[in-house]
Design an enzyme around this catalytic site. Structure first.
Site, PDB file in Angstrom:
ATOM      1  N   LYS A 485       1.186  -1.106  -0.052  1.00  0.00           N
ATOM      2  CA  LYS A 485      -0.020   0.140   0.041  1.00  0.00           C
ATOM      3  C   LYS A 485       0.961   1.390  -0.393  1.00  0.00           C
ATOM      4  O   LYS A 485       1.519   1.797   0.627  1.00  0.00           O
ATOM      5  CB  LYS A 485      -0.798  -0.119   1.176  1.00  0.00           C
ATOM      6  CG  LYS A 485      -1.822   1.691   1.404  1.00  0.00           C
ATOM      7  CD  LYS A 485      -2.798   1.296   2.318  1.00  0.00           C
ATOM      8  CE  LYS A 485      -3.733   2.051   2.914  1.00  0.00           C
ATOM      9  NZ  LYS A 485      -4.287   2.260   3.877  1.00  0.00           N
ATOM     10  N   TRP A 486       1.092   1.741  -0.824  1.00  0.00           N
ATOM     11  CA  TRP A 486       1.775   3.294  -0.920  1.00  0.00           C
ATOM     12  C   TRP A 486       1.255   4.018  -0.959  1.00  0.00           C
ATOM     13  O   TRP A 486       0.302   4.642  -1.532  1.00  0.00           O
ATOM     14  CB  TRP A 486       2.124   3.244  -3.009  1.00  0.00           C
ATOM     15  CG  TRP A 486       2.699   3.813  -3.270  1.00  0.00           C
ATOM     16  CD1 TRP A 486       2.951   5.875  -2.982  1.00  0.00           C
ATOM     17  CD2 TRP A 486       4.388   3.831  -3.747  1.00  0.00           C
ATOM     18  NE1 TRP A 486       4.021   6.244  -3.606  1.00  0.00           N
ATOM     19  CE2 TRP A 486       5.563   5.531  -3.800  1.00  0.00           C
ATOM     20  CE3 TRP A 486       5.590   2.435  -3.670  1.00  0.00           C
ATOM     21  CZ2 TRP A 486       6.622   5.331  -4.011  1.00  0.00           C
ATOM     22  CZ3 TRP A 486       6.287   3.018  -4.411  1.00  0.00           C
ATOM     23  CH2 TRP A 486       7.119   3.775  -4.449  1.00  0.00           C
ATOM     24  N   ASP A 487       1.735   5.060   0.185  1.00  0.00           N
ATOM     25  CA  ASP A 487       0.177   6.017   0.311  1.00  0.00           C
ATOM     26  C   ASP A 487       1.316   7.404   0.381  1.00  0.00           C
ATOM     27  O   ASP A 487       2.786   7.279  -0.094  1.00  0.00           O
ATOM     28  CB  ASP A 487       0.923   6.017   2.201  1.00  0.00           C
ATOM     29  CG  ASP A 487      -1.277   6.506   2.873  1.00  0.00           C
ATOM     30  OD1 ASP A 487      -1.446   7.676   2.317  1.00  0.00           O
ATOM     31  OD2 ASP A 487      -1.089   6.180   3.931  1.00  0.00           O
ATOM     32  N   ASP A 557     -10.706   7.657   2.724  1.00  0.00           N
ATOM     33  CA  ASP A 557     -10.206   7.329   4.131  1.00  0.00           C
ATOM     34  C   ASP A 557     -11.826   7.493   4.778  1.00  0.00           C
ATOM     35  O   ASP A 557     -12.051   6.618   6.330  1.00  0.00           O
ATOM     36  CB  ASP A 557      -9.285   8.204   4.972  1.00  0.00           C
ATOM     37  CG  ASP A 557      -7.912   8.041   4.543  1.00  0.00           C
ATOM     38  OD1 ASP A 557      -7.932   6.999   4.511  1.00  0.00           O
ATOM     39  OD2 ASP A 557      -7.421   8.435   5.642  1.00  0.00           O
TER      40      ASP A 557
HETATM   41  C1  GLA Z   1      -3.612   7.060   5.380  1.00  0.00           C
HETATM   42  C2  GLA Z   1      -4.214   6.722   4.588  1.00  0.00           C
HETATM   43  C3  GLA Z   1      -4.743   5.866   5.669  1.00  0.00           C
HETATM   44  C4  GLA Z   1      -3.837   4.975   6.824  1.00  0.00           C
HETATM   45  C5  GLA Z   1      -3.065   6.146   7.157  1.00  0.00           C
HETATM   46  C6  GLA Z   1      -2.064   5.351   8.331  1.00  0.00           C
HETATM   47  O1  GLA Z   1      -4.634   8.279   5.864  1.00  0.00           O
HETATM   48  O2  GLA Z   1      -5.220   6.821   3.795  1.00  0.00           O
HETATM   49  O3  GLA Z   1      -5.965   4.409   4.913  1.00  0.00           O
HETATM   50  O4  GLA Z   1      -2.669   3.805   5.644  1.00  0.00           O
HETATM   51  O5  GLA Z   1      -2.694   6.249   6.397  1.00  0.00           O
HETATM   52  O6  GLA Z   1      -1.358   6.414   9.087  1.00  0.00           O
END
Ligand code: GLA
Length: 748
Positions: A485-487, A557
């Protein structure tokens, strides 16, 4: 099919027409006065114009000139161009705006040559739609030159044999000896003549937790624009807009879509003037942008994907969906069913250890899920969002056996393991920042602004990009990680780099995106079996550029079923459901406080890439049972929705019922998914008219959540014209109806 027709005019001149055809649309360009490239037509497929005398077929007068004088060629103010520059003498926002070494910016480009060939060229360093074989697509390249200043442009137009899209981009080349500066460069501009008041402007706007709401408003005179100046394509606007004729709706009427395959700053919109001419444009963000082109250098723009449909906004969406699903997304995961997963973020946030994680994964396994994702908080000292980004090694207190040890335990359960990263970031409180403070975006002498307590790394630097590739590669090669998961949880500020000379600082934002694309290209080709999912505080960077590297993106989110359904509904205007990560979370919902049944939460997530986002170890046996039921429904119906044709039948932005219809590829199975946003007392049932059905066939309801529907037989014409009714429900209640096509009985 692309064709070039040469027409002899009565006056001895020769006019060229370029006709681009897709299965249902035509796009026609012409050469005016031998060397000016004008736009002739875009819309439903027509035969090539029988005669083409540009002075007769294009608008003739301009403000101040008598409409009775039809012998005078029009001023360029009203000429519809497919490529335009500023000030020679067109005064509208141009396709290309250069500043030459002598300070001049007026430019006049003339047609030089063109070629037509099978296939579609790759765009160096940029994401793009692609053809797998040369007979799938055809490309037209038109070369224009400004000989006074030695600049050349090559316009690229591609059509696919099976998709109703026109793909456009442009290369700018410095053929002289002096450098010049690009100050604005669009990937496509299209001039619509005398039509301003017949269009509405449609775009997707939003914010964190409230992504991609469909907004429709009249296209007034002046500028109507969407944009990003944030460095990311952004929550606020998606790099997309559509022009819809006033009488068009979701299912009927003419719609033109413009989408940029790009993840950073963009500019997109329309300039409409007092005589109703509209110039539509889409391209790189022009604010604070400049690009210096030295002698011999070439600049390639990202590509714009233009879609015309006379079947309304849903018709346009179906073209984008199919094209992006099959010829933008790539790799092993493009066509494969992806992992149904469980993610610990909403369940644990930063508070976990190996035991707690394994306990959640065990329950995930019991539900029947394929993969466990360890989200934020797994790396050195990361106990809240104030530290450690950049230090991508396991936190020993939480994970004594490292990422590898944990991943092996998860695999031993019979599940795959996935891991969260935020590779473009650095926390001021981190070893990485201590060692390389200059790697963060900064302006020397200016206080750096924090976003979520963190800074962005300067991806215009090769050393920073190489470091990111290495630190992720080390982990992905060491541990059995099957999903990433690349945030990306903040946007630009103090966007400058120590390594860029002053005359190149305007290149920062685009160079950042090019750096990101280089990293993603390297990692996704080095680890082709890993499934990558994009994320940016939810859906803050949901665009075609990301989808080229990562075939799915965490949509928002906000996991509240009511809000999430609307977010998916809006996102589907451009992006297919199989690119949307969508999970079931616990109630009361963490973002909105609302409680919706597990079944409805499951249904809201069902059309996307399904998963759970909660502490499964804390679930009761009853909840585990419901979770299994949701997963079964997903496997039975949700996966069918991924490749189906979508019809949006009732909008959550306009009323209380959101209704989506999915017609499966073979046309035999039709799924109707409804959601009641808020409970209404004493309300009459909702009538919904279906679309995309065979009017001569019958459709039997073979599955229905609501009692009394199963076994009902409708005519395809009846469902289309009279529709069906269903009754309300509680807040967020969903219902699924599945129809099976039955041959209509012979008439007696
Ligand atoms: C972002 C992402 C969430 C989660 C948080 C973790 O808000 O969108 O899904 O991964 O970071 O800090």
């Amino acid at each position: 099919m692309i064709d070039c027709l040469n027409k002899d005019l009565e006056n001895g001149n020769v006019v060229r027409l370029f006709t681009l055809e897709t299965p249902h649309t035509s796009y026609i360009l012409g050469l005016l006065g031998e060397d000016q490239l004008v736009h002739v037509y875009y819309g439903k497929k027509i035969r090539a114009p029988k005669s083409f005398d540009p002075w007769k077929k294009l608008p003739l007068f301009y403000l101040g000139q008598s409409p009775h004088r039809d012998d005078v060629p029009g001023f360029q103010e009203v000429t519809p161009y497919d490529f335009s520059t500023f000030g020679a003498p067109d005064l509208r926002l141009p396709t290309l705006h250069l500043r030459y070494a002598d300070g001049v910016s007026a430019a006049r480009f003339a047609y030089k040559e063109h070629k037509i060939y099978g296939g579609k060229p790759k765009l160096k360093g940029l994401p793009a739609t692609y053809a797998e074989t040369d007979d799938e697509a055809q490309t037209l390249e038109i070369v224009l030159a400004d000989e006074l200043h030695d600049a050349r442009v090559t316009l690229l137009y591609t059509v696919f044999a099976r998709h109703d899209a026109i793909i456009r981009s442009m290369r700018v080349e410095n053929t002289g000896s002096e450098p010049f500066t690009i100050e604005r460069v669009m990937s496509a501009t299209v001039d619509f003549v005398g039509a301003g008041s017949s269009y509405d402007f449609v775009h997707l706007d939003g914010a964190w937790g409230r992504e991609r709401r469909i907004v429709r408003k009249p296209l007034g005179n002046g500028l109507q624009e969407v944009f990003s100046r944030r460095g990311l394509s952004s929550f606020q606007h998606n790099p997309f807009f559509a022009l819809m004729e006033k009488n068009a709706d979701e299912l009927h009427g003419r719609v033109y879509g413009f989408n940029l395959v790009y993840s950073g700053n963009f500019t997109a919109g329309c300039e409409a003037d007092a005589i109703e001419n509209v110039r539509a444009y889409i391209g790189l963000g022009d604010f604070n942008f400049s690009w210096r082109l030295e002698s011999g250098e070439i600049f390639q723009t990202p590509e714009a994907v233009l879609v015309f449909s006379d079947e309304g906004l849903s018709g346009m969406s179906r073209v984008y969906h199919k094209l992006y699903r099959t010829r933008l997304c790539r790799g092993r995961w493009r066509d494969a069913e992806r992992y149904a997963l469980i993610n610990n973020w909403e369940g644990t946030q930063f508070t976990f250890d190996e035991q707690r994680i394994v306990a959640i994964a065990e329950k995930g396994k019991e539900i029947g899920l394929d993969l466990f994702v360890l989200d934020d908080g797994w790396f050195k000292g990361r106990n809240n969002d104030k530290s450690s980004l950049g230090d991508w090694i396991a936190d020993e207190t939480k994970l004594p056996h490292g990422v590898k040890g944990l991943a092996e335990r998860i695999e031993a359960l019979g599940m795959k393991f996935g891991l969260w990263f935020e590779p473009e970031m650095v926390s001021p409180d981190s070893d990485l920042y201590l060692a390389h403070p200059d790697w963060a975006m900064h302006v020397n002498g200016m206080k750096a602004s924090l976003g979520r307590n963190q800074l962005m790394l300067d991806l215009t630097r090769g050393d920073v990009c190489d470091h990111i590739v290495k630190s992720l590669s080390d982990i992905l090669s060491d541990a059995p990680v099957s999903y990433v998961k690349w945030d990306c949880n903040r946007c630009f500020s103090e966007a400058a780099s120590d390594l860029l000379p002053p005359e190149r600082m305007g290149e920062f934002a685009h160079r950042y995106v090019l750096g990101l694309y280089r990293i993603l290209e390297t990692l996704t080709s080095r680890f082709p079996d890993v499934l990558f999912e994009g994320c940016s505080s939810g859906g803050g960077r949901f665009d075609g550029g990301i989808l080229y590297y990562m075939p799915q993106i965490w949509t928002s989110d906000c996991t509240d079923a009511v809000e999430r359904f609307a977010i998916e509904y809006g996102t589907s205007v451009v992006y297919p459901f199989n690119t949307m990560g969508s999970h079931v979370s616990a109630v009361p919902n963490q973002q909105t406080g609302r409680t919706v049944s597990m079944k409805s939460r499951g249904d809201a997530a069902m059309p996307g890439q399904f998963g759970f986002e909660l502490d499964a170890a804390a679930m009761s046996d009853e909840e585990i049972k419901s979770a299994k039921m949701c997963l079964d429904r997903y496997r039975q119906f949700g996966e069918l929705m991924h490749k189906a044709d979508l019809y949006r039948l009732s909008s959550p932005f306009e009323g209380n019922d959101a209704v989506l219809e999915f017609v499966c590829e073979d046309g035999e199975t039709v799924l109707l998914l409804t959601e009641k946003r808020f409970c209404e007392l004493s309300a009459v049932g909702k009538r919904v008219r279906l679309a995309g059905l065979d009017p001569n066939a019958d459709y039997e309801i073979v599955f229905a959540d609501k009692p009394g529907y199963k076994g009902l037989l409708y005519g395809g014409d009846e469902l289309t014209e009279n529709g069906m009714f269903f009754q309300g429900g509680r807040d967020g209640d969903t219902a699924l109806f599945v129809f099976q096509k039955r041959p209509a009985p012979e008439k007696e």
